[in-house]
Motif scaffolding. Structure first.
Motif, mmCIF file in Angstrom:
data_model
loop_
_atom_site.group_PDB
_atom_site.id
_atom_site.type_symbol
_atom_site.label_atom_id
_atom_site.label_comp_id
_atom_site.label_asym_id
_atom_site.label_seq_id
_atom_site.Cartn_x
_atom_site.Cartn_y
_atom_site.Cartn_z
ATOM 1 N N ALA A 222 -7.733 1.534 -5.519
ATOM 2 C CA ALA A 222 -6.653 1.444 -6.361
ATOM 3 C C ALA A 222 -6.760 0.837 -7.467
ATOM 4 O O ALA A 222 -7.562 -0.117 -7.703
ATOM 5 C CB ALA A 222 -5.755 0.945 -5.186
ATOM 6 N N LYS A 223 -5.714 0.994 -8.268
ATOM 7 C CA LYS A 223 -5.787 0.346 -9.425
ATOM 8 C C LYS A 223 -4.943 -0.905 -9.451
ATOM 9 O O LYS A 223 -3.886 -1.134 -8.671
ATOM 10 C CB LYS A 223 -4.852 1.124 -10.599
ATOM 11 C CG LYS A 223 -5.852 2.277 -10.893
ATOM 12 C CD LYS A 223 -4.774 3.283 -11.992
ATOM 13 C CE LYS A 223 -3.692 3.966 -11.277
ATOM 14 N NZ LYS A 223 -2.849 4.700 -12.316
ATOM 15 N N TYR A 224 -5.281 -2.088 -10.152
ATOM 16 C CA TYR A 224 -4.708 -3.174 -10.070
ATOM 17 C C TYR A 224 -3.186 -2.917 -11.131
ATOM 18 O O TYR A 224 -3.072 -2.029 -11.805
ATOM 19 C CB TYR A 224 -5.131 -4.459 -10.828
ATOM 20 C CG TYR A 224 -5.946 -5.383 -10.012
ATOM 21 C CD1 TYR A 224 -5.417 -6.018 -9.321
ATOM 22 C CD2 TYR A 224 -7.350 -5.500 -10.252
ATOM 23 C CE1 TYR A 224 -5.815 -7.136 -8.376
ATOM 24 C CE2 TYR A 224 -7.757 -6.383 -9.557
ATOM 25 C CZ TYR A 224 -7.165 -7.205 -8.627
ATOM 26 O OH TYR A 224 -8.040 -7.988 -7.850
ATOM 27 N N GLY A 225 -2.092 -3.562 -10.417
ATOM 28 C CA GLY A 225 -0.831 -3.367 -11.121
ATOM 29 C C GLY A 225 0.261 -2.780 -10.207
ATOM 30 O O GLY A 225 0.094 -2.260 -9.237
ATOM 31 N N MET A 226 1.603 -3.187 -10.703
ATOM 32 C CA MET A 226 2.706 -2.648 -10.039
ATOM 33 C C MET A 226 3.074 -3.444 -8.774
ATOM 34 O O MET A 226 4.149 -3.775 -8.810
ATOM 35 C CB MET A 226 2.757 -1.261 -9.540
ATOM 36 C CG MET A 226 2.480 0.018 -10.727
ATOM 37 S SD MET A 226 3.836 -0.307 -11.793
ATOM 38 C CE MET A 226 3.319 1.105 -12.942
ATOM 39 N N ILE A 227 2.180 -3.818 -8.042
ATOM 40 C CA ILE A 227 2.266 -4.744 -6.903
ATOM 41 C C ILE A 227 1.423 -5.845 -6.778
ATOM 42 O O ILE A 227 0.367 -5.610 -7.111
ATOM 43 C CB ILE A 227 2.490 -3.962 -5.585
ATOM 44 C CG1 ILE A 227 1.162 -3.342 -5.118
ATOM 45 C CG2 ILE A 227 3.512 -2.906 -5.472
ATOM 46 C CD1 ILE A 227 1.332 -2.419 -3.902
ATOM 47 N N PHE A 228 1.627 -6.799 -6.037
ATOM 48 C CA PHE A 228 0.730 -7.827 -5.709
ATOM 49 C C PHE A 228 -0.394 -7.156 -4.766
ATOM 50 O O PHE A 228 -0.262 -6.444 -4.062
ATOM 51 C CB PHE A 228 1.439 -8.949 -4.792
ATOM 52 C CG PHE A 228 0.498 -9.837 -3.994
ATOM 53 C CD1 PHE A 228 -0.159 -10.811 -4.799
ATOM 54 C CD2 PHE A 228 0.778 -10.273 -2.954
ATOM 55 C CE1 PHE A 228 -0.922 -11.808 -4.418
ATOM 56 C CE2 PHE A 228 -0.063 -11.192 -2.120
ATOM 57 C CZ PHE A 228 -0.919 -12.070 -2.965
#
Length: 775
Positions: A222-228
Motif C-alpha cells: 500500500a501507498k503511504y498517505g490518506m490514513i494513519f
C-alpha cells in the motif's frame, strides 16, 4: 429623728435601664446599615468603574490584598515578548537538537532532556522536573535488519532490499536506526502480493466489488498517505492479509521531473518513512494507568494489549519500483496509479510463475525508561492554574522538522519568558508549564502517562495547552487545529505577530496573511471572514491531554500551500534525510517563519496566562456544535430519523447550549471585574466547560477516548470526526452483520451525547440556577 424608707418603682427602673442598650444597639445598627449600603453601592453597582479598563479606581475592596489581583495583563509585555524572540537563537537550538539521532529510550534522548532541564533552570524557572516512565518500546535488530525479498520458483533470492537508506550527503550516521515500523511483530512471511492503493476500507471494498481478488493469506502493498499507517495495518489484518509493505509513492512525495534530496526537499528514491503502527495511545502494557515503577503490567499476549498482529515494513519508492515491476494480474484503476514509471498491477501473482515476495521482520519489543521534562514559571496571582506549552522531544532519526522545529521554537519562548520572570520584568498571573514529552512517536506515550498520573489535578487546574509539533514545513500560511474554546484566543494572538513575509506590506500581521490564504467558508461556500481552524484528530500530544483531561488545546504551525501541489505532507518526514541541512537549505533559510510561530506561541501563552478573564469565547463552542450537527445531519440525518424517535432532541440540546452561552456572555458583560471572587468564579466556569464534554466510559469500543465532541476517526487516527462516537457506530452500519444490535448501541450512545451536551450547558448557567427542574 426617724427615716422613712420608700420602696422603688421596679417597672420604671426596668424601662429606664432598657433604654440605654436599645439606644446603643439602634445606633450600631444604623452605622452598620450605612456601611453596607456604601459597600453595596460602591462595589456591587460599581458606578466608578472605568468601563474601558474594567479596573476600580480605588482598587480591590479586600483589605490587605494588592490591586494586582484585579488587573488585566500589561499590553506592553506583548511587545517585549514578540521583540525578544530571536531567530538566531532558534536556529542554534535546532542545530544542537539535530546533532545526533535521538529515538525514544536512547542515551541521546536523555542527554537532550538534561540539556533542556539545565537551560530552563538557568533561565529562572521556578521548578523543573524529569518525570520517568518505564514503557514498552520497539526496535529493529541491528545485527539482522528487516528486509523485503523477491524469490524465484526455487526459493532463491532474486532481489533483496537495501538494509539502510543511501548516504546522499557523505555524512556518517552510526546511531541511526534503519527503517522499520514500531511494534510490528517479528516473522518471516512469503507469498503472493496484492496492491491495495492506500489500504483504506473503501479500497478493499473496490477490490471486493470489482475483482475476484481475495487478500486472505497474502501480503498487501500500500501507498503511504490518506490514513494513519496503524489504521492501514489494522484494516489489512481485518481483511485477512498475512503481512504489509508500505511505501512512499513519488506521486505523493515529489514533483514529476523535479530534483530530489539533497538538491531539494523532495523525497529521494531511497527515503523510507519510519513510524509506529500501534493504534492506541500510551504505554501498551499499562492501559489506563501511568507506567510507573509500581504499575501492573499486562503481558503482550493479553487481550487488554492491542498490539499489531501481522508483520509490516516500510520501504522507499526505489525498492517499491523493483517489486511492483514484478507484479502480474490486471492493471489498477486509473486513480490508483502512482508516479513510478511502471504499469501498476493488482496481483496477486507475480509475472514469473512461482515467484513470491518475502518479508523478514526482526523487530522486538523491550521495556525502556523514558523521561518527560516539565518546567514551570510560577504564576503570581493564580499559581494553581496552568497554561501548558509543549512538544515531544524524541525523533526517529534527526527529526529536524518533526519534532525539532517545534522544540527549537519552544526553547526560545522558554528563554524569553524565563529571563523576563528572572529579571523581575514580568511574571504571569497563572503558572506557565513547558513540557518536553518523551516517546510521542511510539504512541504519544510521554504525554499520555503524565496525563494519566496527574489527571485529577489537571482536570481541576489546567487552563489550556499549546502544541508545537512540526511547526514549520513551508512558508505559505499559518495553520491551526483547535478545540472551539481556543478560537478567539488564537485569532487575537495572530493579530499581534508581524507577517514573516516582509515583502507583503498589504498584510502586516500573521492574522492578515492567514485570513487571505485560508479564509473559513461554511458548507454552502459562504465566506465567514475569519481564518479556517481545523478540528483536532490525533497524531500528536494534544490528543492525550484533550481526551484524558479535557484541556482546551491548539496545534500550531506554518506550512506550504498543499492545495497547489500533489505533495501530501513534507516529503522527508520520518526519514534519515530530515536534517538541519534540509530545514536551513530548503524550508526556512533565515528562520523567519520559525520566529513567527515562536512569537505566536509566546503571545498566546501570555494571553491565556495573563488575562484577568480567560480569553475563551463560549459562543464559539455553540457555533461549532451547530456546525457539527449540520455535518451529521447531512451525512446521516435521514437514517437517524428513521431509527431514532428522539433524533431532533440533539438539535434541541445544542439550541439550549447556545442559549446558555448567550446568557453567560451577558452576565460576563456586567461582571464586577474588580471583585476577585467573582472573576475567579467565572474563570472556573470557563476552565471547566471543555472538561464537561468528557465521559468516563469513553467512546464506544474506545474507552481511552473520553471527549464526546472532539476525537479522531476510528478509521483514520489522523483525522478529526464530528460526534466521533456516532460516526464510528454509523460507519457502514447497513452492511453490519449485527445491524439491529448496532442500532441499539447508536441509541444508547445518542442518549449519552444528549446528556453530555445538556450537562455542559449547565456549567455555564448561573451558579445557583443550573437545574432546570420543576419549580
Amino acid at each position: 429623728m426617724s427615716m422613712q424608707f420608700i420602696a422603688p418603682d421596679r417597672d420604671h427602673m426596668v424601662r429606664r435601664d432598657l433604654r440605654k442598650p436599645l439606644l446603643f444597639y439602634g445606633l450600631v445598627t444604623s452605622v452598620v446599615s450605612l456601611c453596607v449600603g456604601i459597600l453595596l453601592g460602591r462595589y456591587a453597582i460599581c458606578p466608578e468603574e472605568n468601563p474601558s479598563t474594567n479596573v476600580a479606581k480605588n482598587g480591590t475592596f479586600l483589605p490587605g490584598i494588592p490591586d494586582s489581583i484585579i488587573k488585566d495583563g500589561d499590553p506592553e509585555v506583548t511587545e517585549r515578548l514578540v521583540n525578544e524572540i530571536s531567530k538566531k537563537n532558534i536556529e542554534e537550538f535546532l542545530r544542537h537538537i539535530t546533532l545526533k539521532p535521538h529515538v525514544a529510550g536512547s542515551e541521546n534522548s536523555l542527554d537532550l532532556a538534561k540539556w533542556m532541564k539545565a537551560n530552563w533552570q538557568e533561565w529562572g524557572f521556578d521548578d523543573v522536573k524529569l518525570t520517568p516512565y518505564d514503557v514498552l518500546l520497539s526496535f529493529p535488530d541491528a545485527n539482522a535488519p528487516n528486509v523485503v525479498r523477491v524469490l524465484d520458483d526455487a526459493g532463491s533470492v532474486v532481489y533483496e532490499s537495501p538494509l539502510k537508506e543511501a548516504n546522499l550527503t557523505g555524512e556518517d550516521h552510526p546511531d541511526a536506526l534503519p527503517p522499520y515500523n514500531a511494534y510490528s511483530p517479528a516473522g518471516l512471511i512469503q507469498g503472493d502480493m496484492v496492491y491495495v492503493n492506500y489500504g483504506r476500507i473503501e479500497d478493499y471494498n473496490w477490490l471486493k466489488n470489482n475483482t475476484s481478488i481475495d487478500v486472505t493469506g497474502k501480503i498487501v502493498i500500500a501507498k503511504y498517505g490518506m490514513i494513519f499507517r496503524g489504521s492501514l495495518v489494522q484494516i489489512a489484518a481485518d481483511h485477512g492479509a498475512s503481512g504489509v509493505i508500505i511505501y512512499s509513492d513519488p506521486k505523493d512525495y515529489t514533483l514529476s521531473g523535479a530534483a530530489v534530496y539533497p538538491d531539494s526537499s523532495y523525497l529521494p528514491p531511497s527515503g523510507a518513512q519510519r513510524g509506529t503502527v500501534y493504534e492506541d495511545n500510551g504505554d501498551p502494557l499499562t492501559p489506563g494507568y501511568p507506567a510507573t515503577k509500581s504499575a501492573y503490567r499486562y503481558t503482550e499476549d493479553s487481550p487488554k494489549v492491542k498490539l499489531p498482529q501481522i508483520p509490516v515494513h516500510p520501504i522507499g519508492y526505489g525498492i517499491a519500483e523493483t517489486i511492483l515491476a514484478e507484479m502480474g494480474g490486471p492493471e489498477v484503476p486509473l486513480d490508483w496509479r502512482g508516479g513510478i514509471n511502471i504499469t501498476y498491477r493488482l496481483g496477486p501473482e507475480l509475472k514469473s510463475p512461482g515467484w513470491k515476495v518475502q518479508i523478514n521482520i526482526s523487530t522486538t519489543n523491550v521495556i525502556k525508561t523514558v523521561h518527560n521534562v516539565v518546567g514551570t514559571i510560577k504564576g503570581a496571582i493564580e499559581p494553581d492554574r496552568y497554561v501548558l506549552i509543549g512538544n515531544h522531544r524524541d525523533a526517529w532519526v534527526y527529526g529536524a522538522t518533526d519534532p525539532g522545529s517545534g522544540t527549537a521554537v519552544m526553547m526560545e519562548v522558554a528563554r524569553v519568558m524565563g529571563n523576563m520572570a528572572k529579571a523581575g520584568i514580568w511574571r504571569p498571573r497563572r503558572s506557565v508549564m513547558f513540557c518536553s514529552w518523551a516517546a510521542e512517536e511510539y504512541a504519544l506515550i510521554g504525554s499520555n502517562e503524565w496525563a494519566e498520573e496527574y489527571r485529577k489535578a489537571l482536570r481541576e487546574r489546567a487552563v489550556a495547552y499549546i502544541n508545537l509539533d512540526t511547526v514549520v514545513t513551508g512558508n505559505y500560511s499559518l495553520s491551526a487545529r483547535a478545540t472551539p474554546l481556543m478560537y478567539h484566543a488564537v485569532y487575537e494572538a495572530a493579530k499581534k505577530v508581524p507577517n514573516p513575509n516582509r515583502t507583503d506590506t498589504e498584510h502586516p500581521t500573521l492574522y492578515d496573511n492567514w485570513l487571505l490564504k485560508k479564509e473559513w467558508k461554511d458548507e454552502d461556500g459562504n465566506h465567514l471572514n475569519i481564518p479556517s481552524i481545523g478540528s483536532l484528530g490525533s497524531g500528536s500530544d494534544y490528543a492525550t491531554l484533550v481526551q484524558l483531561t479535557g484541556i482546551a488545546s491548539v496545534d500550531l504551525g506554518i506550512g506550504p500551500d498543499y492545495s497547489a501541489s500533489p505533495v501530501v505532507f513534507f516529503p522527508l518526514y520520518h526519514t534519515i534525510y530530515e536534517t538541519f541541512y534540509s530545514v536551513k537549505r530548503f524550508v526556512d533559510p533565515d528562520f523567519e517563519y520559525h520566529r513567527a510561530v515562536s512569537q505566536m506561541a509566546a503571545e498566546l501563552a501570555r494571553s491565556l496566562a495573563d488575562s484577568l478573564i480567560i480569553p475563551f469565547n463560549v459562543s464559539d463552542y455553540s457555533w461549532a456544535l451547530n456546525t457539527y450537527w449540520q455535518t451529521l445531519n447531512r451525512e446521516h440525518g435521514a437514517k437517524l430519523r428513521d431509527n431514532l424517535d428522539n433524533y431532533d432532541e440533539l438539535k434541541d440540546a445544542i439550541s439550549n447550549f447556545t442559549r446558555e452561552s448567550q446568557k453567560f456572555k451577558e452576565r460576563l458583560s456586567t461582571l464586577n471585574r474588580f471583585d476577585p471572587l467573582a472573576t475567579r468564579a467565572v474563570n472556573d466556569q470557563l476552565l471547566l466547560l471543555e472538561k464537561a464534554f468528557l465521559d468516563d466510559e469513553g467512546l464506544p469500543d474506545r474507552p481511552t477516548r473520553k471527549h464526546l465532541i472532539v476525537a479522531e476517526s476510528s478509521k483514520n487516527a489522523y483525522a478529526g470526526s464530528s460526534f466521533p462516537g456516532l460516526s464510528d457506530l454509523l460507519f457502514e452500519i447497513d452492511a453490519a452483520p449485527d445491524v439491529d444490535a448496532r442500532w441499539e448501541r447508536v441509541k444508547q450512545h445518542f442518549s449519552v451525547l444528549l446528556f453530555t451536551i445538556q450537562s455542559a450547558a449547565s456549567t455555564l448557567s448561573d451558579v445557583i440556577s443550573f437545574m432546570p427542574g420543576l419549580e
